[in-house]
Each structure stands twice: as structure tokens, then as C-alpha cells.
Design a protein around this motif. Structure first.
Motif, PDB file in Angstrom:
ATOM      1  N   THR A 129      20.024   9.746  27.059  1.00  0.00           N
ATOM      2  CA  THR A 129      20.478   8.363  27.227  1.00  0.00           C
ATOM      3  C   THR A 129      19.336   7.417  27.571  1.00  0.00           C
ATOM      4  OG1 THR A 129      20.945   8.809  29.545  1.00  0.00           O
ATOM      5  CG2 THR A 129      22.778   9.075  27.983  1.00  0.00           C
ATOM      6  N   ASN A 130      18.154   7.963  27.814  1.00  0.00           N
ATOM      7  CA  ASN A 130      17.007   7.124  28.158  1.00  0.00           C
ATOM      8  C   ASN A 130      15.776   7.545  27.358  1.00  0.00           C
ATOM      9  OD1 ASN A 130      14.985   5.586  29.346  1.00  0.00           O
ATOM     10  ND2 ASN A 130      15.815   5.792  31.416  1.00  0.00           N
ATOM     11  N   CYS A 195      16.480   1.371  23.270  1.00  0.00           N
ATOM     12  CA  CYS A 195      17.311   1.433  24.479  1.00  0.00           C
ATOM     13  C   CYS A 195      18.740   0.959  24.224  1.00  0.00           C
ATOM     14  CB  CYS A 195      16.701   0.576  25.583  1.00  0.00           C
ATOM     15  SG  CYS A 195      15.177   1.271  26.262  1.00  0.00           S
ATOM     16  N   GLN A 196      19.673   1.600  24.925  1.00  0.00           N
ATOM     17  CA  GLN A 196      21.084   1.202  24.852  1.00  0.00           C
ATOM     18  C   GLN A 196      21.549   0.572  26.166  1.00  0.00           C
ATOM     19  OE1 GLN A 196      22.837   1.497  21.988  1.00  0.00           O
ATOM     20  NE2 GLN A 196      21.007   2.363  21.037  1.00  0.00           N
ATOM     21  N   ASP A 197      20.778   0.748  27.225  1.00  0.00           N
ATOM     22  CA  ASP A 197      21.202   0.178  28.516  1.00  0.00           C
ATOM     23  C   ASP A 197      20.012  -0.450  29.242  1.00  0.00           C
ATOM     24  OD1 ASP A 197      19.772   2.177  30.101  1.00  0.00           O
ATOM     25  OD2 ASP A 197      21.323   3.588  29.447  1.00  0.00           O
ATOM     26  N   CYS A 200      17.076   1.811  30.828  1.00  0.00           N
ATOM     27  CA  CYS A 200      16.066   2.171  29.838  1.00  0.00           C
ATOM     28  C   CYS A 200      15.200   0.949  29.519  1.00  0.00           C
ATOM     29  CB  CYS A 200      16.762   2.687  28.575  1.00  0.00           C
ATOM     30  SG  CYS A 200      15.649   3.063  27.202  1.00  0.00           S
ATOM     31  N   SER A 284      17.372  -6.306  28.808  1.00  0.00           N
ATOM     32  CA  SER A 284      18.494  -6.116  27.882  1.00  0.00           C
ATOM     33  C   SER A 284      18.238  -6.741  26.513  1.00  0.00           C
ATOM     34  CB  SER A 284      19.774  -6.708  28.480  1.00  0.00           C
ATOM     35  OG  SER A 284      19.572  -8.081  28.783  1.00  0.00           O
TER      36      SER A 284
END
Length: 317
Positions: A129-130, A195-197, A200, A284
Motif C-alpha cells: 500500500t506504500n 501513491c494512493q494515499d 505515501c 495528495s
């Protein structure tokens, strides 16, 4: 054939006619770096000296991004091409050899793959996830990558949390060392990890330690950043390389006039560690910018907006 500028200069200085012409150009370049106004006759003499070089290897020489004595090579290039920096900041012609013509920067990728496959991957399992954290772990597998990353991080975080101001010049030098000496397979992973979040994204934005290398207490004017850059041979050269390889084109499907997105990303990486260091604007967002403003630019507002726009609204980049 193109040669590097150090070799071309040595060849020129051994010839009395070329030597005399080069000395004229040295004086022209010196006047420019000291912002001394040249009268009409002096400008003509400088232009004629550049034309007198004709087809000599000195006029067509280039430098390599990873060469030793790079700054010396770039100084020679800008001595020979000093008339190119007249007026507007468009430098356009890069002093760097096209990456396709440079000797390929070898990464022992097979060795890296073997390290990864033979390693207990439990520490990498939680990185799905990162991707930026995973990129850091991959960097840690290379002695050179982890050493140079640790070097610049320690320099750039000195003074953090206290009244001491970080040494921005040393921080920039450490960053340039990292991006020049570590193979791009590692540096690109760290800088461009998807990155998704925001967690990250924060790691990605902090790759270059923005408190030291990027941000000032107040945003300076972008024209001041440009002036600082043009006084520095490396920054001026990286800016010329960036302008050449990241030149946007509306009619082009990929937004790039050179149709080479990889070369643009490489040129973007070259700006990191210069007075015009760019970075992601938030945790973001994929948008990047310079840390500067165009407020209070007076009648140079349009020029200032163009400098900022090279990063903020560049379709190619």
C-alpha cells in the motif's frame, strides 16, 4: 564529431588563432557573469568571436551529466555560447549530451533481483500500500544508494527543530550527488513512486527534505530564483536541459515537442539540488512547482508566470 568541452578546449588552446578567439569569449562571458553592460562594439566583437570558431569541435562540444569535472566542462560550454543567454531566459540548447548518445549507466539489476528473491521478503510484504516505502527498501539493498541517501538526509535535516538554519548549499550538493551517482532505477523509484494515499504522498514529497532544499520562510519571487540559477553554471545548464527536453507542445499527443517523456523526467530530476529545486506541492497531488511567487513582479509579471508555468502547467512534464 562531438567531443567533451574539456578536450575541445585543450585542442583549441594549442592553436594560436583559436586560442586568441577563445580568450575574447572568456572576457565576454566574464562581463556577463558580472552583469557589466557591453557597448555595441563589444557585443559585435563577442558575436564575431563565436562565429570565428566556425566548425571547430569547441563550438559543438557537450558535457555529460555524470562526468568528473562537470562544472569545469559547463563553464567552457557557456564561455563559447555566452551570446545565447541574451535577453529572455530561454536557453533552449542543452549543454548535455543526449542521454541516448551517452554510455548507458549500468545498473546491476540481475544482482538486485537475486537479492530480492533470496531475501526474506517479510519486510517488503507490508509495502504493497506504500510504493514509496518499498522504493526506500529497494534502495537499502544497494550500498551506494543507501549511503548517498543517508548522506544528503543527514546534511539536509541538520538544524531541523532548532533555531539553526540548514546549510542549503550543502544540502543541494548532497541531493545532486544522490541523483547523479545512484543509478536511475533506484532514484526514479523513490522520486516517482505511485501513491494512493497521503501517507505515501508525504514520504514522496519529503524525498528531497523540503524544509531545507525547497522551502524558505517566505516565498521569494520566481525572478529572484531565476537570477540565482543563471549565476550558477550547473543550475543554468540543468535549466537549459529542462527547457529543451520538457518543451510543451499543444498539438503533440504526448504534450512534448521532443516526444521523449523519459528525457523530460531525467531533466526534471536534474533540477533537484539547484537554486530552482522543484517538488510536489502537497501529499495528495502529483502536481509539482517551484517554491516562489509572481506577486509584486511589476512589468515582468508575464516573464515570471512563464517561469512558474514551466513546472506548474507543463503538459509535457
Amino acid at each position: 564529431p562531438r567531443s567533451d568541452c574539456i578536450a575541445a578546449q585543450q585542442l583549441c588552446l594549442s592553436d594560436s588563432t583559436c586560442n586568441a578567439t577563445y580568450r575574447i569569449l572568456e572576457n565576454c562571458a566574464l562581463a556577463k557573469t558580472r552583469f557589466l553592460p557591453l557597448d555595441h562594439d563589444s557585443r559585435v566583437r563577442c558575436l564575431n568571436a563565436e562565429l570565428d570558431l566556425g566548425n571547430s569541435s569547441l563550438l559543438h562540444c557537450k558535457c555529460h551529466r555524470r562526468m568528473k569535472r562537470q562544472e569545469h566542462c559547463l563553464r567552457i560550454f557557456w564561455t563559447v555560447h555566452s551570446s545565447m543567454t541574451d535577453g529572455y531566459f530561454n536557453l533552449e540548447t542543452s549543454p548535455y549530451e543526449n542521454p541516448a548518445n551517452e554510455e548507458h549507466w549500468k545498473t546491476d539489476y540481475n544482482k538486485l533481483a537475486a537479492l530480492l528473491s533470496g531475501k526474506d521478503c517479510s519486510q517488503l510484504a507490508g509495502d504493497a500500500t506504500n510504493p514509496c516505502l518499498k522504493a526506500t527498501h529497494v534502495c537499502n539493498l544497494s550500498k551506494k544508494c543507501v549511503r548517498l541517501r543517508t548522506d544528503y538526509a543527514s546534511i539536509c535535516t541538520k538544524g531541523a527543530g532548532s533555531e539553526d538554519v540548514c546549510d542549503r548549499r550543502k544540502c543541494h550538493r548532497g541531493l545532486r550527488n544522490f541523483f547523479e551517482k545512484v543509478p536511475e532505477d533506484f532514484t526514479k523509484r523513490i522520486l516517482f513512486c505511485p501513491c494512493q494515499d497521503e501517507l505515501c504522498g508525504e514520504r514522496r514529497r519529503k524525498t528531497i527534505v523540503p524544509d531545507c532544499s525547497f522551502q524558505y520562510n517566505t516565498k521569494p519571487n520566481c525572478l529572484w530564483l531565476l537570477d540565482s540559477c543563471l549565476e550558477d553554471h550547473i543550475c543554468k545548464s540543468r535549466l537549459a536541459d529542462f527547457q529543451q527536453n520538457c518543451q510543451p507542445a499543444d498539438i503533440s499527443p504526448d504534450g512534448c515537442s521532443q516526444h521523449n517523456h523519459a528525457a523530460c523526467l531525467q531533466a526534471y530530476m536534474g533540477m533537484i539540488g539547484t537554486p530552482m529545486t522543484p517538488n510536489y506541492i502537497s501529499n495528495s497531488s502529483l502536481e509539482v512547482s517551484l517554491w516562489c511567487t509572481c506577486e509584486s513582479s511589476g512589468n515582468q509579471k508575464e516573464k515570471c508566470d512563464q517561469i512558474l508555468g514551466m513546472f506548474e502547467s507543463n503538459k509535457c512534464l
